[in-house]
Structures are given as structure tokens and as C-alpha cells.
Design a protein around this motif. Sequence first.
Motif, short mmCIF file in Angstrom:
data_model
loop_
_atom_site.label_atom_id
_atom_site.label_comp_id
_atom_site.label_asym_id
_atom_site.label_seq_id
_atom_site.Cartn_x
_atom_site.Cartn_y
_atom_site.Cartn_z
N ASP A 1 1.53 7.20 -12.85
CA ASP A 1 1.09 5.79 -12.87
C ASP A 1 -0.09 5.54 -12.23
OD1 ASP A 1 3.66 5.23 -13.51
OD2 ASP A 1 4.23 5.13 -11.53
N GLY A 2 -1.07 6.42 -12.24
CA GLY A 2 -2.21 6.08 -11.92
C GLY A 2 -3.61 6.81 -12.92
N ARG B 1 -2.77 8.08 -3.28
CA ARG B 1 -2.18 9.10 -2.70
C ARG B 1 -1.63 10.14 -3.57
NH1 ARG B 1 -3.12 8.27 2.23
NH2 ARG B 1 -2.06 9.99 2.90
N ASP B 2 -1.96 10.21 -4.95
CA ASP B 2 -1.25 11.00 -5.95
C ASP B 2 -2.16 12.21 -6.04
OD1 ASP B 2 0.61 11.89 -8.00
OD2 ASP B 2 -0.82 11.00 -9.38
N TYR B 3 -3.45 12.37 -6.25
CA TYR B 3 -4.35 13.34 -6.68
C TYR B 3 -5.71 13.25 -5.76
CZ TYR B 3 -6.24 16.83 -9.78
OH TYR B 3 -6.97 18.12 -10.37
N ALA B 4 -6.03 14.28 -5.43
CA ALA B 4 -7.69 14.39 -4.77
C ALA B 4 -7.80 15.93 -4.66
CB ALA B 4 -7.79 13.77 -3.41
N VAL B 5 -8.90 16.10 -5.34
CA VAL B 5 -9.53 17.74 -5.26
C VAL B 5 -10.78 17.82 -5.61
CG1 VAL B 5 -9.09 17.90 -7.80
CG2 VAL B 5 -8.95 20.06 -6.22
N MET B 6 -11.45 18.75 -5.04
CA MET B 6 -12.86 18.97 -5.12
C MET B 6 -13.16 20.34 -5.70
SD MET B 6 -16.31 19.18 -2.69
CE MET B 6 -16.35 20.76 -2.92
N HIS B 7 -13.99 20.54 -6.63
CA HIS B 7 -14.33 21.95 -7.14
C HIS B 7 -15.84 22.15 -7.18
CE1 HIS B 7 -10.37 22.69 -8.44
NE2 HIS B 7 -10.11 21.67 -9.00
N LYS C 1 -4.67 3.31 -8.70
CA LYS C 1 -3.50 2.76 -9.53
C LYS C 1 -4.11 2.11 -10.75
CE LYS C 1 -3.35 -1.61 -6.90
NZ LYS C 1 -2.48 -2.57 -5.94
N ASN C 2 -5.41 1.69 -10.70
CA ASN C 2 -5.66 1.01 -12.19
C ASN C 2 -7.29 1.07 -12.29
OD1 ASN C 2 -7.32 -1.15 -10.66
ND2 ASN C 2 -5.12 -1.89 -10.11
N PRO C 3 -7.61 1.10 -13.27
CA PRO C 3 -9.02 1.29 -13.54
C PRO C 3 -9.99 0.42 -12.72
CG PRO C 3 -7.96 0.55 -15.63
CD PRO C 3 -7.06 0.22 -14.53
N ASP C 4 -9.73 -0.70 -12.24
CA ASP C 4 -10.68 -1.51 -11.28
C ASP C 4 -10.58 -0.69 -9.92
OD1 ASP C 4 -11.25 -3.57 -13.04
OD2 ASP C 4 -9.62 -4.68 -12.15
N ASP C 5 -9.52 -0.31 -9.39
CA ASP C 5 -9.40 0.37 -8.34
C ASP C 5 -10.14 1.90 -8.20
OD1 ASP C 5 -8.08 -1.51 -6.96
OD2 ASP C 5 -6.09 -0.55 -6.67
N VAL C 6 -10.16 2.49 -9.37
CA VAL C 6 -10.67 3.90 -9.67
C VAL C 6 -12.21 3.57 -9.73
CG1 VAL C 6 -10.62 4.23 -12.02
CG2 VAL C 6 -10.08 6.10 -10.71
#
Length: 93
Positions: free
Chosen positions: A5-6, A40-46, A64-69
Motif C-alpha cells: 500500500d505504499g 515501516r514497510d521497506y528501507a534498504v541501502m546498497h 504511504k503516498n507520493p507526497d509523503d515519499v
Amino acid sequence: TLKNDGIIGAVELYCDYTVPPALVREEFLKFVDTCPLWNRDYAVMHVRETSDRAVMLRCLASAKNPDDVGELRAAIREHLLHFLQNSKWPVFA
């Protein structure tokens, strides 16, 4: 990019080879964990790319939405830039 949902946003930083990716990853994860914009769904660094002069670190995090991202990406970028500027490692941002 949609995930559940994000939406996942990316932040790319070009750093000197002396910057330890593990410490930047630790700081990134610590920051997003405290950020209310992160869903709190996805966070990763490469380490995404390397060249003769720099290493590209790519951080991905969901909201959760384009504004928040968009706001989350800006917050991550600003926080990590501050973290790197106050460290002993040179950065080519």
C-alpha cells in the motif's frame, strides 16, 4: 514504485571511497525508524555503482503516498548529508 500500500522512493549519494557504507546504512536505518513519514514497510541501502572517483550509495524507503515519499526522500537526503558533512569522510554530493 508501488509496493503493497505504499510507494518506494530513492535517494542517491555520491561518496568518496573512504566513506564506510555500513555506517551510512546504520545511520539511514536509524533515521527512517524515527521518521513519521516512513510507513515501516521497506528501507534498504546498497552500494549501487562505483567509478574511479566515487561510490554511489542508494537508499530506498517507502511511504504511504507520493507526497509523503517526496518529503521522506528530502528528509533522508538532508539528514545523511548532515551526517556525512559532520564526519571525517569527504563527500561528492
